[in-house]
Design an enzyme around this catalytic site. Structure first.
Site, PDB file in Angstrom:
ATOM      1  N   GLY A   8      -1.529   0.034   0.541  1.00  0.00           N
ATOM      2  CA  GLY A   8      -2.628  -0.003   1.525  1.00  0.00           C
ATOM      3  C   GLY A   8      -2.100  -0.039   2.946  1.00  0.00           C
ATOM      4  O   GLY A   8      -2.726  -0.601   3.850  1.00  0.00           O
ATOM      5  N   LEU A  10      -1.860   2.051   5.305  1.00  0.00           N
ATOM      6  CA  LEU A  10      -2.532   2.757   6.408  1.00  0.00           C
ATOM      7  C   LEU A  10      -3.853   2.083   6.797  1.00  0.00           C
ATOM      8  O   LEU A  10      -4.609   2.593   7.616  1.00  0.00           O
ATOM      9  CB  LEU A  10      -2.773   4.229   6.042  1.00  0.00           C
ATOM     10  CG  LEU A  10      -1.505   5.029   5.710  1.00  0.00           C
ATOM     11  CD1 LEU A  10      -1.835   6.493   5.460  1.00  0.00           C
ATOM     12  CD2 LEU A  10      -0.458   4.910   6.822  1.00  0.00           C
ATOM     13  N   GLY A  11      -4.125   0.915   6.219  1.00  0.00           N
ATOM     14  CA  GLY A  11      -5.356   0.199   6.538  1.00  0.00           C
ATOM     15  C   GLY A  11      -5.198  -0.645   7.795  1.00  0.00           C
ATOM     16  O   GLY A  11      -4.189  -0.564   8.505  1.00  0.00           O
ATOM     17  N   GLN A  12      -6.223  -1.466   8.062  1.00  0.00           N
ATOM     18  CA  GLN A  12      -6.243  -2.247   9.308  1.00  0.00           C
ATOM     19  C   GLN A  12      -5.043  -3.186   9.387  1.00  0.00           C
ATOM     20  O   GLN A  12      -4.329  -3.218  10.384  1.00  0.00           O
ATOM     21  CB  GLN A  12      -7.552  -3.062   9.402  1.00  0.00           C
ATOM     22  CG  GLN A  12      -7.730  -3.697  10.766  1.00  0.00           C
ATOM     23  CD  GLN A  12      -8.738  -4.845  10.782  1.00  0.00           C
ATOM     24  OE1 GLN A  12      -9.186  -5.321   9.747  1.00  0.00           O
ATOM     25  NE2 GLN A  12      -9.101  -5.287  11.973  1.00  0.00           N
ATOM     26  N   ASP A  34       0.035   4.424   0.384  1.00  0.00           N
ATOM     27  CA  ASP A  34      -1.427   4.331   0.484  1.00  0.00           C
ATOM     28  C   ASP A  34      -1.991   5.488  -0.346  1.00  0.00           C
ATOM     29  O   ASP A  34      -1.268   6.449  -0.663  1.00  0.00           O
ATOM     30  CB  ASP A  34      -1.877   4.459   1.950  1.00  0.00           C
ATOM     31  CG  ASP A  34      -3.283   3.896   2.193  1.00  0.00           C
ATOM     32  OD1 ASP A  34      -3.405   2.845   2.841  1.00  0.00           O
ATOM     33  OD2 ASP A  34      -4.272   4.518   1.725  1.00  0.00           O
ATOM     34  N   ILE A  35      -3.271   5.411  -0.661  1.00  0.00           N
ATOM     35  CA  ILE A  35      -3.895   6.498  -1.428  1.00  0.00           C
ATOM     36  C   ILE A  35      -4.175   7.711  -0.538  1.00  0.00           C
ATOM     37  O   ILE A  35      -4.431   8.812  -1.036  1.00  0.00           O
ATOM     38  CB  ILE A  35      -5.191   5.993  -2.111  1.00  0.00           C
ATOM     39  CG1 ILE A  35      -5.591   6.899  -3.265  1.00  0.00           C
ATOM     40  CG2 ILE A  35      -6.321   5.827  -1.090  1.00  0.00           C
ATOM     41  CD1 ILE A  35      -6.669   6.315  -4.157  1.00  0.00           C
ATOM     42  N   ASP A  51      -1.654   5.606  -5.616  1.00  0.00           N
ATOM     43  CA  ASP A  51      -2.907   4.971  -6.030  1.00  0.00           C
ATOM     44  C   ASP A  51      -2.504   3.756  -6.866  1.00  0.00           C
ATOM     45  O   ASP A  51      -1.895   3.916  -7.940  1.00  0.00           O
ATOM     46  CB  ASP A  51      -3.714   5.979  -6.870  1.00  0.00           C
ATOM     47  CG  ASP A  51      -5.007   5.377  -7.394  1.00  0.00           C
ATOM     48  OD1 ASP A  51      -5.180   4.139  -7.317  1.00  0.00           O
ATOM     49  OD2 ASP A  51      -5.839   6.152  -7.902  1.00  0.00           O
ATOM     50  N   TYR A 141     -16.855  -9.416  -3.899  1.00  0.00           N
ATOM     51  CA  TYR A 141     -15.538  -9.435  -3.257  1.00  0.00           C
ATOM     52  C   TYR A 141     -14.899 -10.830  -3.379  1.00  0.00           C
ATOM     53  O   TYR A 141     -13.729 -10.963  -3.741  1.00  0.00           O
ATOM     54  CB  TYR A 141     -15.740  -9.037  -1.797  1.00  0.00           C
ATOM     55  CG  TYR A 141     -14.531  -9.106  -0.911  1.00  0.00           C
ATOM     56  CD1 TYR A 141     -13.540  -8.130  -0.961  1.00  0.00           C
ATOM     57  CD2 TYR A 141     -14.390 -10.132   0.033  1.00  0.00           C
ATOM     58  CE1 TYR A 141     -12.446  -8.180  -0.102  1.00  0.00           C
ATOM     59  CE2 TYR A 141     -13.311 -10.181   0.891  1.00  0.00           C
ATOM     60  CZ  TYR A 141     -12.341  -9.203   0.815  1.00  0.00           C
ATOM     61  OH  TYR A 141     -11.267  -9.248   1.664  1.00  0.00           O
ATOM     62  N   LYS A 145     -11.559 -12.166  -5.368  1.00  0.00           N
ATOM     63  CA  LYS A 145     -10.469 -12.894  -4.691  1.00  0.00           C
ATOM     64  C   LYS A 145     -10.165 -14.214  -5.417  1.00  0.00           C
ATOM     65  O   LYS A 145      -9.006 -14.596  -5.543  1.00  0.00           O
ATOM     66  CB  LYS A 145     -10.822 -13.162  -3.220  1.00  0.00           C
ATOM     67  CG  LYS A 145     -10.806 -11.920  -2.321  1.00  0.00           C
ATOM     68  CD  LYS A 145      -9.414 -11.321  -2.159  1.00  0.00           C
ATOM     69  CE  LYS A 145      -9.366 -10.211  -1.129  1.00  0.00           C
ATOM     70  NZ  LYS A 145      -8.119  -9.432  -1.152  1.00  0.00           N
TER      71      LYS A 145
END
Ligand code: NAD
Ligand code: SER
Length: 318
Positions: A8, A10-12, A34-35, A51, A141, A145
């Site tokens: 992940g 390329l995420g925030q 990242d996907i 993925d 969500y 978690k």
């Protein structure tokens, strides 16, 4: 030799955490995955499309690159997971379990996986929520978690996997946009203030939530991962406090810089998720175990966000 793989990336969070990891461990020792397609990679580092639901390919990548630490960030955030429950559940649980399950066989020495303040539900203490407060989340969500935290505790206790975790509050940054979270308004509001001088907020004016500036979140992550193993007493996830505010308070802070800024409140389905989360967080345990202390409050963060975004968007406001 530390060799890191980030999912992940390329995420925030991934974008900024990976950049920091490169700074700390060297470009040759970090692989971003990242996907997303390689054309979307904006990081100056080795990139592989991955993925994380494809455990076999993930395991091959770890093996062939002799990876020692994995930062597993790939996930679906709260608002999107509310819309796509099955996909959200599958992405937010099974890959973590798969990673923990293969950690020892692949020689992974340390894992970082982020949890969230979303683990706390309506029955938790709302103000300065203590580490051990009740976890009965009302969002899918949050339920995922809580399961993830359970997996981490189980694999640490039963198989001695060194997995470390933080319950991030809502994260605020100017480099990469967040994707599908309930706290995203606190990033969007700065963009809209500069671009349009107006923001329609999807949460009510008095919805107080725990928040944190990205520099603090990245520093917390690195500090936790570098802390001596014997100092880590929490194997589910640590509470960390940054700041806490309502939409009205952030708007007032922005108005100090952009006096004609206007805000309206039009709560939508995300209000219910936000109402089930804490207002603020107690982080005494993180402070005791690895010395955690945030540096950014609302005032300092607003100043930096407006300055940086003004340059990025070429929208002067002074
Ligand atoms: P994000 O949505 O910005 O980034 C997630 C990344 O994962 C994206 O780049 C996406 O392309 C990638 N991804 C999605 N599906 C994938 C798959 N199947 N395989 C590989 N990659 C995939 O999210 P973020 O804000 O960077 O969050 C990272 C982690 O931190 C998540 O676990 C999230 O729950 C947690 N967290 C975030 C916040 C926050 O405010 N941003 C707060 C608390 C916890
Ligand atoms: N910021 C995240 C979200 O809103 C919380 O984990 O989904």
């Amino acid at each position: 030799m530390t060799k890191i793989l980030v999912t992940g990336a390329l995420g925030q969070i991934g974008s900024e955490l990976t950049t920091k990891l490169i700074e700390v461990y060297g470009k040759d020792n970090v692989i971003a995955t990242d996907i997303k397609n390689p054309k979307d990679n904006h990081l100056d580092v080795t990139y592989r499309k991955l993925d994380v639901t494809d455990i076999e390919t993930w395991s091959d990548l770890i093996k062939s690159n002799e990876i020692t630490e994995v930062y597993h960030l790939a996930a679906m955030l709260s608002a999107t997971a509310a819309k796509y429950p099955l996909k959200g559940w599958e992405l937010n649980t099974a890959p973590l379990l798969g990673l923990l399950n293969m950690a020892n066989d692949l020689g992974i020495e340390k894992i970082f996986w982020p949890s969230s303040i979303a683990v706390y539900g309506r029955d938790a203490v709302k103000d300065f929520t203590p580490q051990g407060s009740r976890k009965n989340p009302q969002s899918l969500y949050g339920i995922a978690k809580v399961s993830g935290e359970g997996f981490c505790e189980l694999y640490n206790k039963e198989y001695d996997v060194d997995v470390r975790s933080i319950r991030y509050p809502g994260l605020i940054s100017w480099k990469t946009l967040p994707g599908g979270g309930t706290t995203d308004y606190a990033v969007d509001i700065y963009y809209k203030a500069l671009e349009e001088g107006y923001y329609s907020c999807f949460l009510s004016e008095d919805t107080e939530l725990p928040m944190m500036y990205m520099d603090d979140a990245v520093r917390a992550t690195i500090e936790l991962m570098q802390a001596p193993k014997e100092n880590i007493s929490v194997h589910s996830a640590y509470n960390i406090h940054g700041t806490a505010f309502t939409p009205k308070q952030i708007a007032q802070e922005i108005k100090k810089h952009i006096s004609n800024f206007e805000i309206e409140y039009n709560p939508d389905y995300r209000q219910r998720i936000a109402d089930s989360w804490p207002h603020s967080i107690n982080d005494d345990v993180a402070n005791r175990d690895w010395g955690w202390k945030a540096e950014y409050d609302l005032e300092k963060m607003t100043k930096v966000m407006l300055e940086k975004l003004s340059d990025k968007l070429k929208k002067p406001y002074k």
